[in-house]
Design an enzyme around this catalytic site. Sequence first.
Site, PDB file in Angstrom:
ATOM      1  N   HIS A 182      -9.377   0.852  -5.541  1.00  0.00           N
ATOM      2  CA  HIS A 182      -8.479  -0.254  -5.811  1.00  0.00           C
ATOM      3  C   HIS A 182      -9.010  -1.088  -6.977  1.00  0.00           C
ATOM      4  CE1 HIS A 182      -6.789  -0.253  -1.414  1.00  0.00           C
ATOM      5  NE2 HIS A 182      -6.605   0.893  -2.049  1.00  0.00           N
ATOM      6  N   GLU A 233      -9.543  -4.308  -7.282  1.00  0.00           N
ATOM      7  CA  GLU A 233     -10.557  -5.306  -6.951  1.00  0.00           C
ATOM      8  C   GLU A 233     -11.954  -4.684  -6.876  1.00  0.00           C
ATOM      9  OE1 GLU A 233      -7.073  -6.325  -4.098  1.00  0.00           O
ATOM     10  OE2 GLU A 233      -7.729  -4.626  -5.329  1.00  0.00           O
ATOM     11  N   MET A 240      10.362  12.471 -11.131  1.00  0.00           N
ATOM     12  CA  MET A 240      11.746  12.700 -11.538  1.00  0.00           C
ATOM     13  C   MET A 240      12.372  13.654 -10.529  1.00  0.00           C
ATOM     14  SD  MET A 240      14.358  12.464 -13.721  1.00  0.00           S
ATOM     15  CE  MET A 240      13.936  12.121 -15.436  1.00  0.00           C
TER      16      MET A 240
END
Length: 229
Positions: free
Chosen positions: A39, A41, A155
Amino acid sequence: MLAREVRGHVYPNPPVGCVIVKDGDVVAEAATHPGGRPHAERKALDMAGPLAQGATLYVTLEPCCHWGMTPPCSDAIIDAGVARVVCSIQDPDPRVNGGGFAALKAAGIDVNIGMCRDQAKAVLSGFLHRIQFGAPEVIMSDEGLGMIPNGADAMLASGKNEVVLTTRSSTIGGELRSRDQLLYWMAELGLTTVAVPKQDAFWNQEETLRTTSERDYGSSTKLQLTNER
């Protein structure tokens, strides 16, 4: 914006940016790693090292407070000795939903919420949509078949009896099912924002979808479910 740069590359996790400032100087900045981990952080804290002690941490989304593939970011922030956290929005994921803020406050960290809220919601729209509706947001795109537009995870193109889902790492073929089944299938894959070609008749005839305003991600136009669940 750090989070905007990684949107479309970090599902099933949200695109998050993090900046750590100490005595007026930026000592670290990071975004969610492609694939979703680590992540933002944790990456920023690792970059800052001991300079995180007493610093201010700016982050797009509330730090997680639950154990998943990695330990909670809220614990890492506390352990690093960060003095203040400035966050754009609360994470509506039921596993977090204010728990990260509560943990930080309980540790004596000053928490400020709301800075750049609207910008963060725009970047996190796919993640927020999946949490609220249980399905990814769908955007119409001018890109060619198989070409994933900026800001989308994948997509989806439909044929007569089948669909082809192209992500940035693989292509998956499947049976053409109802729209709701396709949406929930894509949600189970962890997708947050999926593009479909504007000329795709299967989606253009969908009465439960509506076109909204142009977004910041190329020439794509957002489609949202209008039936609440």
